[in-house]
Enzyme design. Sequence first.
Site, PDB file in Angstrom:
ATOM      1  CE  LYS A  36      -3.848   2.073   2.573  1.00  9.81           C
ATOM      2  NZ  LYS A  36      -4.663   2.002   3.805  1.00  9.81           N
ATOM      3  CG  HIS A  90      -3.013   5.187  -0.046  1.00  6.75           C
ATOM      4  ND1 HIS A  90      -2.959   4.142  -0.953  1.00  6.75           N
ATOM      5  CD2 HIS A  90      -4.194   5.060   0.605  1.00  6.75           C
ATOM      6  CE1 HIS A  90      -4.065   3.422  -0.858  1.00  6.75           C
ATOM      7  NE2 HIS A  90      -4.830   3.955   0.088  1.00  6.75           N
TER       8      HIS A  90
END
Length: 212
Positions: free
Chosen positions: A102, A104
Site C-alpha cells: 500500500k 498511501h
Amino acid sequence: MKDYQKQFLELALHAKVLEFGDFTLKSGRKSPYFFNAAKMLNGGYLYDLAKCYQAAIKDANISFDCIYGPAYKGIFLGSIVSMILSENGSKYPLSFNRKEIKDHGEGGTIIGKNPSGDVLIIDDVISAGTAAKESIETIKDLGANPKVMLVGLDRQEKGKSDISARQELETMFEVQVISIINLDTLIAFSEENADHKKYLEQLISYRDEWGV
C-alpha cells in the site's frame, strides 16, 4: 487423540472445513481430502476454534512475544487467538500482511505493529510449505524471530525434498512447527469412524505417495 484435537476435528467436519472426495491442490497434487478454514466464518464456530488453538498452545508449552497471521486465513485465525488469549490477561501484539504493498496511508505490507522479538505464526494448514516460507522470510526481514508456527492441519507432505514440509521449515529456519491435527490423525479417525472408513484406503494411499 486429545480432547482439543477431537473438538477441532468435529468442528472441521461440521462446518465442512474438512471434506473428503477428489480434489486438486494448488501444488497440482490429487488429494482425497481438502481443508478450507475459511468455512469457519460461516457462523458459530470461531470461539470454539479459538479454544482449540489456545489448547494447542498450552499443550506445546510455547512462549512468544507477538502473533503474526499471514494473509488471508491467518488474519482471522490470528485475530481470534489473540482475543482468546486476552481473556486470561495475556495481551500479545497482532500483525498480518497485505498481499500487495500500500503506497498511501500507513503504507507498506504489514498491518499492525511490525513483529518483534519471538513471533508465533498462526495459520490454517501446511502442505508443501511455500506460503510458510514466505511468512518466515517476511518476519526475518523485519528483524524479528519466527520462533513457532502453529497450524490447524499438517498434511505431512513432502516439501521440495524427501523430508516433510514441516521438517524443511524446522531445518532451514530453526522454527518450531506444531499442528492441532495431521494426516495421521485423519487416518486414525477414519479407522475408528464407520461413516468415514470408506475413505481410509485413499488416505493411506495418499500418505504412501506424498507423505513422509
